[in-house]
Scaffold this active site. Structure first.
Site, PDB file in Angstrom:
ATOM      1  CB  CYS A 114      -0.915  -0.039   1.226  1.00 20.11           C
ATOM      2  SG  CYS A 114      -2.172   1.241   1.239  1.00 20.11           S
ATOM      3  CB  CYS A 115       3.752   2.323   2.093  1.00 18.06           C
ATOM      4  SG  CYS A 115       3.105   2.886   3.664  1.00 18.06           S
ATOM      5  CB  CYS A 198      -2.567   7.127   5.618  1.00 13.88           C
ATOM      6  SG  CYS A 198      -1.704   7.478   4.085  1.00 13.88           S
ATOM      7  CB  CYS A 201      -1.260   3.680   8.839  1.00 13.72           C
ATOM      8  SG  CYS A 201      -1.939   2.609   7.578  1.00 13.72           S
ATOM      9  CB  CYS A 225       5.881   5.210   4.027  1.00 12.21           C
ATOM     10  SG  CYS A 225       6.919   6.558   3.453  1.00 12.21           S
TER      11      CYS A 225
HETATM   12  S1  SF4 Z   1       0.353   4.852   5.532  1.00 14.36           S
HETATM   13 FE1  SF4 Z   1      -1.205   3.210   5.504  1.00 14.36          FE
HETATM   14  S2  SF4 Z   1      -2.893   3.917   4.145  1.00 14.36           S
HETATM   15 FE2  SF4 Z   1      -1.072   5.241   3.798  1.00 14.36          FE
HETATM   16  S3  SF4 Z   1      -0.076   4.360   2.069  1.00 14.36           S
HETATM   17 FE3  SF4 Z   1       0.903   3.453   3.860  1.00 14.36          FE
HETATM   18  S4  SF4 Z   1      -0.244   1.569   4.367  1.00 14.36           S
HETATM   19 FE4  SF4 Z   1      -1.450   2.777   2.867  1.00 14.36          FE
END
Ligand code: SF4
Length: 238
Positions: A114-115, A198, A201, A225
């Site tokens: 995701c990151c 985010c 998280c 991240c």
């Molecule tokens: S902080 Fe969380 S929601 Fe944001 S990009 Fe990374 S995993 Fe995804």
């Protein structure tokens, strides 16, 4: 090349320099590399307290210095509003975002992916499209367990210098600078957050480390991240 050259030297300076000496050192680092890179020097702004300090320092070196912000679909509403206010005030700041379709709650099942998709890839795009040869970050070596071994100047990617001009600053010195210079900050700090990311998280934490509230309940807890650890040049092996 300016900047300390070993992590041991960095750790000595963290407690050896006072606030004013750190401010002067940060300004000198930005000034030196701005002279070397000109418009190729660009500030990455995460909209957190450290980024607004770096941005303010950079603007003191030259009002012409550009910036970029990486945002995601999951940023808190207050952060999005703060971003819009900042960009309205500084139109030389560009926003990058990846709107690719991803599985629901990927941040739970695979936060690294995701990151990578939502944060690292837009940084690569910013570096490419803004023709960045030196990117400037708000990284600090006292923020958490994953940030202890960086240098003020890194050469991780071929053709892309990374400058961490406030690497030596303590958390309190960040707030000292913000208070003394009237720098606007994300209002979420008023809620008790110490490190912002985010929404799913990021949690309020009272632990020893500032980043303890990040990615709680996952293998990434208190971690990264990827923008400080992954290759950033388009075409680099990932
Ligand atoms: S902080 Fe969380 S929601 Fe944001 S990009 Fe990374 S995993 Fe995804």
């Amino acid at each position: 090349m300016l900047g300390a050259t070993t992590p041991d030297e960095i750790h000595e300076l963290v407690n050896g320099l006072n606030y004013k000496e750190k401010v002067d050192r940060s300004l000198a680092l930005i000034d030196h590399y701005y002279r070397e890179h000109g418009d190729g020097l660009v500030v990455a702004n995460s909209l957190g307290k450290d980024s607004v300090v770096v941005w303010d320092l950079a603007k003191r070196v030259s009002p012409k210095i550009r910036g970029f912000i990486v945002t995601t679909r999951y940023k808190p509403a207050a952060t999005k509003q703060f971003m819009n206010e900042l960009v309205a005030r500084y139109p030389e700041t560009r926003i990058f975002k990846n709107d690719v379709e991803i599985p629901d709650e990927l941040y739970r099942s695979d936060p690294d992916q995701c990151c990578d998709l939502l944060k690292v890839q837009p940084v690569r795009e910013a570096v490419e499209t803004m023709d960045v040869s030196c990117w400037v970050t708000g990284l600090r070596c006292t923020e958490g367990r994953t940030r202890t071994d960086y240098l003020e100047v890194e050469r991780r990617d071929e053709g892309l210098l990374k400058l961490n001009p406030i690497l030596l600053w303590h958390e309190r010195e960040i707030w000292q600078y913000i208070a003394l210079n009237g720098v606007a900050v994300n209002p979420l700090y008023g809620e008790g957050y110490r490190s912002l990311g985010c929404e799913p998280c990021t949690h309020i934490s009272t632990g020893a480390n500032e980043r303890d509230g990040r990615w709680i309940g996952t293998s990434k807890c208190g971690g990264e991240c990827g923008i400080h650890t992954r290759p950033l040049k388009v075409g680099a092996s990932v």
